[in-house]
Design a protein around this motif. Structure first.
Motif, short mmCIF file in Angstrom:
data_model
loop_
_atom_site.label_atom_id
_atom_site.label_comp_id
_atom_site.label_asym_id
_atom_site.label_seq_id
_atom_site.Cartn_x
_atom_site.Cartn_y
_atom_site.Cartn_z
N ARG A 35 0.83 -1.21 0.00
CA ARG A 35 0.00 0.00 0.00
C ARG A 35 0.86 1.26 0.00
O ARG A 35 0.53 2.26 -0.62
CB ARG A 35 -0.94 0.00 1.20
CG ARG A 35 -1.98 -1.11 1.19
CD ARG A 35 -2.88 -1.06 2.39
NE ARG A 35 -3.73 0.14 2.36
CZ ARG A 35 -4.54 0.49 3.36
NH1 ARG A 35 -4.60 -0.25 4.47
NH2 ARG A 35 -5.29 1.57 3.27
N ARG A 36 2.00 1.19 0.69
CA ARG A 36 2.89 2.36 0.72
C ARG A 36 3.47 2.63 -0.66
O ARG A 36 3.54 3.78 -1.09
CB ARG A 36 4.03 2.13 1.72
CG ARG A 36 4.99 3.30 1.81
CD ARG A 36 6.10 3.03 2.81
NE ARG A 36 7.02 4.15 2.92
CZ ARG A 36 8.09 4.17 3.71
NH1 ARG A 36 8.36 3.12 4.48
NH2 ARG A 36 8.87 5.23 3.74
N GLN A 37 3.87 1.57 -1.37
CA GLN A 37 4.41 1.75 -2.71
C GLN A 37 3.37 2.36 -3.64
O GLN A 37 3.66 3.27 -4.42
CB GLN A 37 4.91 0.42 -3.26
CG GLN A 37 5.58 0.53 -4.61
CD GLN A 37 6.05 -0.81 -5.13
OE1 GLN A 37 5.27 -1.74 -5.28
NE2 GLN A 37 7.35 -0.93 -5.40
N THR A 38 2.13 1.86 -3.54
CA THR A 38 1.05 2.41 -4.36
C THR A 38 0.82 3.88 -4.03
O THR A 38 0.64 4.72 -4.92
CB THR A 38 -0.24 1.61 -4.15
OG1 THR A 38 -0.01 0.25 -4.50
CG2 THR A 38 -1.37 2.17 -4.99
N TYR A 39 0.83 4.19 -2.74
CA TYR A 39 0.63 5.58 -2.30
C TYR A 39 1.76 6.48 -2.80
O TYR A 39 1.52 7.57 -3.32
CB TYR A 39 0.55 5.62 -0.78
CG TYR A 39 0.37 7.01 -0.20
CD1 TYR A 39 -0.86 7.66 -0.28
CD2 TYR A 39 1.43 7.67 0.41
CE1 TYR A 39 -1.03 8.93 0.25
CE2 TYR A 39 1.26 8.93 0.94
CZ TYR A 39 0.04 9.56 0.86
OH TYR A 39 -0.12 10.83 1.38
N ASP A 40 2.99 6.02 -2.66
CA ASP A 40 4.13 6.82 -3.11
C ASP A 40 4.07 7.07 -4.61
O ASP A 40 4.40 8.16 -5.07
CB ASP A 40 5.44 6.11 -2.76
CG ASP A 40 5.78 6.19 -1.28
OD1 ASP A 40 5.17 7.02 -0.58
OD2 ASP A 40 6.63 5.41 -0.81
N ARG A 41 3.65 6.06 -5.36
CA ARG A 41 3.60 6.22 -6.81
C ARG A 41 2.47 7.14 -7.26
O ARG A 41 2.41 7.54 -8.41
CB ARG A 41 3.48 4.85 -7.48
CG ARG A 41 4.78 4.06 -7.39
CD ARG A 41 4.70 2.76 -8.16
NE ARG A 41 5.99 2.07 -8.14
CZ ARG A 41 6.23 0.93 -8.77
NH1 ARG A 41 5.26 0.34 -9.46
NH2 ARG A 41 7.42 0.37 -8.71
N LEU A 99 10.87 7.78 -13.25
CA LEU A 99 9.62 8.04 -12.53
C LEU A 99 8.46 7.30 -13.18
O LEU A 99 8.39 7.17 -14.41
CB LEU A 99 9.32 9.54 -12.53
CG LEU A 99 10.12 10.41 -11.56
CD1 LEU A 99 9.83 11.87 -11.82
CD2 LEU A 99 9.79 10.07 -10.13
N ASN A 100 7.55 6.85 -12.35
CA ASN A 100 6.30 6.31 -12.86
C ASN A 100 5.42 7.45 -13.34
O ASN A 100 5.31 8.49 -12.68
CB ASN A 100 5.56 5.56 -11.76
CG ASN A 100 6.27 4.28 -11.37
OD1 ASN A 100 6.13 3.27 -12.03
ND2 ASN A 100 7.04 4.33 -10.29
N LEU A 123 10.35 12.04 -5.53
CA LEU A 123 11.22 10.90 -5.20
C LEU A 123 10.39 9.68 -4.82
O LEU A 123 10.79 8.54 -5.06
CB LEU A 123 12.17 11.27 -4.07
CG LEU A 123 13.21 12.35 -4.38
CD1 LEU A 123 14.15 12.55 -3.20
CD2 LEU A 123 14.01 12.02 -5.63
N GLY A 124 9.21 9.90 -4.24
CA GLY A 124 8.35 8.79 -3.91
C GLY A 124 7.78 8.10 -5.13
O GLY A 124 7.34 6.95 -5.04
N GLY A 125 7.82 8.77 -6.29
CA GLY A 125 7.29 8.19 -7.52
C GLY A 125 8.29 7.45 -8.35
O GLY A 125 7.98 7.00 -9.46
N MET A 126 9.52 7.27 -7.84
CA MET A 126 10.53 6.53 -8.59
C MET A 126 10.24 5.03 -8.56
O MET A 126 9.52 4.55 -7.70
CB MET A 126 11.93 6.80 -8.03
CG MET A 126 12.43 8.22 -8.25
SD MET A 126 14.21 8.39 -7.95
CE MET A 126 14.35 7.85 -6.26
#
Length: 325
Positions: A60-66, A188-189, A321-324
């Motif tokens: 969930r954190r990865q999805t949120y960051d992206r 970046l995504n 940076l969270g979207g990398m």
């Protein structure tokens, strides 16, 4: 700033680089303060709990960051950083500065900041209260280049990486040295999709989304949709959707897309590109197409002409940076 506009990291007082242990410790502290049984606000406690549940779960954190910490809704994001001059809103220049007129009058010449000035962090690290967690570690914020191009797929990956490397080298050698606040982010995504972006270059409140092309030798014409060479047509990377989505996610910034067109000769001045009326790559279009030499010149001008081009906005940088990958 109203709590509903905070990202999950800000609710818990964490940097986006926080570890699982950091998240658990921060949650326990925040829960003790906000719990209704201790006189806290029930709405705030629910937000603290939601932030914890998302960030402590790796998936969930990865999805949120992206999603660039937008809480899933474009426009809902933290907006309470204090900018140079003490205002909580991003300063805007007057029409005579070439920017959209805003609530500020034109600065005195002595107050105007230039792209060549030393980088200024917003919010300033010196303004943090004792024990307050910065949005990003200072070493991370000071790093000029982040991430690396990712090998995607099997067919054509080598040529794609080669042209991306040429563009990255061009930016690092000829654009960034004169702009201390510039930060280059690779891999970046693309927001709200399964796509990707080669590079994102930021300085102050300007974001350049950058792609690359490699074309045969010769003269081309850019008609606003494709590069035309005789009876051959070369379409650029599809960057307009991502640019518009980034503009929604970062309304405080001017977001523009650029495609750097390389030739097989390695000359910065090739290919020669003729432009249809209104398509010159001067930063005024959503998508700008240019050979390497013009790309360098126009991107530098684009970044340098924005308001406060020497600012490193830590909130914008942290979300990127969270979207990398």
């Amino acid at each position: 700033m109203s709590a509903k506009f905070l990202t999950h990291y800000q609710v818990l007082g964490l940097a986006p680089t926080a570890t699982e242990r950091d998240i658990k410790i921060a949650y326990r502290k925040a829960a003790r303060i906000s719990h209704p049984d201790r006189g806290g606000d029930p709405a705030l406690f629910r937000q603290v709990t939601e932030a914890y549940e998302v960030l402590v779960d790796p998936v969930r954190r990865q999805t949120y960051d992206r999603s660039y910490a937008s809480q899933g809704t474009p426009g809902r994001r933290g907006t309470g950083a204090t900018y140079p001059g003490g205002s909580s809103a991003r300063p805007t220049a007057s029409a005579s500065d070439g920017e959209t007129p805003g609530f500020h009058t034109r600065r005195k010449p002595a107050e105007r900041r230039t792209a060549g000035d030393p980088a200024m962090y917003v919010p300033a690290y010196e303004s943090l209260a004792d024990g307050e967690m910065p949005l990003l570690p200072r070493t991370t914020a000071a790093q000029p280049v982040h991430g690396a191009p990712r090998k995607r797929g099997v067919f054509g990956a080598a040529s794609r990486l080669a042209r991306e490397a040429r563009t990255a080298q061009l930016i690092m050698q000829q654009v960034m040295p004169g702009i201390p606040a510039a930060r280059l982010i690779h891999g970046l995504n693309a927001p709200f999709s399964n796509g990707y972006l080669d590079h994102v270059l930021i300085s102050g409140y300007r974001i350049a989304i950058v792609g690359s092309m490699l074309v045969p030798d010769g003269a081309f014409r850019w008609d606003g949709g494709a590069l035309v060479h005789g009876n051959k047509v070369a379409a650029p990377p599809q960057l307009i959707p991502a640019t518009r989505q980034f503009q929604e996610l970062f309304p405080e910034c001017n977001v523009t897309a650029w495609v750097c067109v390389h030739s097989s000769t390695g000359s910065l001045f090739e290919p020669v590109i003729d432009y249809a009326r209104g398509t010159d790559p001067d930063g005024s279009n959503i998508l700008n197409i240019a050979n390497a030499a013009r790309f360098v010149r126009e991107v530098k001008q684009f970044l340098a002409s924005g308001p406060n081009p020497n600012v490193v906005d830590l909130q914008v940088l942290a979300r990127l940076l969270g979207g990398m990958y």
